[in-house]
Design a protein around this motif. Structure first.
Motif, PDB file in Angstrom:
ATOM      1  N   TYR A  67       0.884  -1.218   0.096  1.00  9.25           N
ATOM      2  CA  TYR A  67      -0.138  -0.217  -0.044  1.00  9.25           C
ATOM      3  C   TYR A  67       0.904   1.292  -0.166  1.00  9.25           C
ATOM      4  N   GLY A  68       1.839   1.159   0.414  1.00  8.62           N
ATOM      5  CA  GLY A  68       3.079   2.289   0.620  1.00  8.62           C
ATOM      6  C   GLY A  68       2.809   3.245   1.735  1.00  8.62           C
ATOM      7  N   GLU A  69       3.572   4.506   1.570  1.00  7.28           N
ATOM      8  CA  GLU A  69       3.652   5.219   2.619  1.00  7.28           C
ATOM      9  C   GLU A  69       2.313   5.901   2.830  1.00  7.28           C
ATOM     10  N   GLN A  70       1.837   6.313   4.009  1.00  6.63           N
ATOM     11  CA  GLN A  70       0.563   7.003   4.258  1.00  6.63           C
ATOM     12  C   GLN A  70       0.991   8.354   4.664  1.00  6.63           C
ATOM     13  N   SER A  71       0.019   9.348   4.141  1.00  7.10           N
ATOM     14  CA  SER A  71      -0.256  10.641   4.482  1.00  7.10           C
ATOM     15  C   SER A  71      -0.556  10.796   6.042  1.00  7.10           C
ATOM     16  N   VAL A  72      -0.453  11.775   6.609  1.00  3.66           N
ATOM     17  CA  VAL A  72      -0.980  12.269   7.859  1.00  3.66           C
ATOM     18  C   VAL A  72      -2.524  11.576   8.345  1.00  3.66           C
ATOM     19  N   HIS A 108       6.317  -6.567   0.765  1.00  3.76           N
ATOM     20  CA  HIS A 108       4.873  -6.499   1.226  1.00  3.76           C
ATOM     21  C   HIS A 108       4.842  -5.651   2.583  1.00  3.76           C
ATOM     22  N   ASP A 109       3.860  -4.792   2.780  1.00  2.00           N
ATOM     23  CA  ASP A 109       3.614  -4.002   3.956  1.00  2.00           C
ATOM     24  C   ASP A 109       3.901  -4.990   5.334  1.00  2.00           C
ATOM     25  N   ASP A 110       4.608  -4.168   6.307  1.00  2.76           N
ATOM     26  CA  ASP A 110       4.785  -5.012   7.472  1.00  2.76           C
ATOM     27  C   ASP A 110       3.593  -5.116   8.447  1.00  2.76           C
TER      28      ASP A 110
END
Length: 342
Positions: A67-72, A108-110
């Motif tokens: 999904y990747g990095e998330q915004s605030v 994959h996401d952790d």
């Protein structure tokens, strides 16, 4: 012919998609496209990404297994870029890995909640975007891009970029095409019957046979099936009619039919794969879809109703079709109705 170039914004989850991004960018450059995009995102980069999307001609979403990095806000930057592109009505094409679970664990996401968000976003893209294509290897990705990007240019034509010395030639060509279009529409309005509407009218309960393709999933594998399907014209009017109550772009004929086939195709798939548990990627045969549209027009169920601000042809059901839809004449063949918006 004018030397046109098109600007493409690439949206990915992050650094783990670097090999795919490089293949995509190199392939696009080789095909004459300019590619943009941000690999590292921060709250400050969001505004810059939006400006790039504003200026681009097409948006490519490249989805692997993260999904990747998330915004605030908790929404991923890739997800936000997709939402913004939709609001700006940018033509979107998606290339996603066919089997994310088979990719290396490091890709994959952790966190479990991010893995859940990835699955939800993947399903969202499959349901909302018309142009979704899968790949298994970098070579698959390159071939998918080479084959499908030119089709995007035909299906969603845009102005693009031309060298400054060619702009007057382009403007002259646009003016000529506008004049020709106005002339054709005027001539069409004068004809009592269009040449391609020499079809005989059909009754509500006559059957129409057509072909469509879809992916069926069974025992962890998928198979592309070619299905021969029969529907009555009452069923087809019931499926398509609600989408065109208001003036709606022509492309929603295929979008609406494919939605219906995705929803109901599992029963068809089980004729060939008895243990199939899901279907996706249904695509109605383009010639069959054209025949459906022309027959509905010949039956006076649907008419053209101008163009929108993107010059897309708009269609709308007629009062005659509206009365049929509101009566009980379709009840015996009533099918599940979707709510489609644009």
């Amino acid at each position: 012919m004018l030397d046109k170039r098109y600007q493409v914004f690439i949206s990915t989850s992050g650094a783990e998609m670097q090999p795919e991004r490089m293949v995509l960018a190199q392939t696009l450059v080789g095909m004459g496209f300019f590619s943009w995009g941000l690999e590292q995102r921060t709250p400050l980069s969001t505004a810059f990404a939006r400006r790039q999307i504003d200026d681009c001609d097409y948006v490519v979403v490249l989805l692997g297994s993260s999904y990747g990095e998330q915004s605030v806000s908790g929404v991923g930057y890739m997800h936000l870029e997709y939402i913004y592109a939709v609001t700006k009505q940018k033509p979107i094409i998606v290339f996603m890995h066919d089997e994310p679970a088979a990719r290396e664990a490091v890709l994959h996401d952790d966190k479990p909640e991010l893995r859940d968000k990835f699955q939800e976003f993947r399903k969202l893209l499959q349901n909302e975007v018309d142009q979704v294509f899968t790949y298994r290897s970098l070579r698959d990705l390159e071939m998918a891009v080479r084959f499908n990007l030119p089709q995007m240019l035909e299906r969603y034509p845009v102005l693009g970029w031309v060298r400054p010395q060619n702009t007057q030639v382009l403007q002259d060509e646009i003016d000529q095409l506008k004049n020709k279009l106005e002339q054709l529409e005027t001539e069409s309005g004068k004809r009592e019957v269009d040449p391609f509407l020499s079809l005989p009218k059909v009754s509500m309960h006559e059957f129409f046979s057509f072909e469509y393709r879809m992916h069926a999933y069974q025992d962890g594998n998928f198979k592309e099936l070619k299905i021969q399907k029969k529907m009555t014209w009452a069923q087809l009017l019931s499926v398509l009619g609600s989408t065109f109550v208001h003036p709606t772009p022509e492309e929603f004929f295929s979008k609406r039919m494919n939605e219906y086939l995705n929803e109901t195709g599992l029963q068809d798939a089980r004729m060939d794969m008895p243990r199939a548990h899901a279907v996706a990627r249904a695509q109605v045969n383009i010639r069959a879809l054209h025949s459906i549209k022309m027959q509905m027009r010949q039956n006076e169920w649907i008419i053209q109703s101008g163009r929108d601000d993107r010059q897309r042809m708009l269609w709308q059901v007629t009062p005659k079709a509206q009365k049929l839809m509101e009566s009980n004449l379709l009840d015996n063949d009533r099918v599940f109705q979707f709510k489609t918006q644009y």
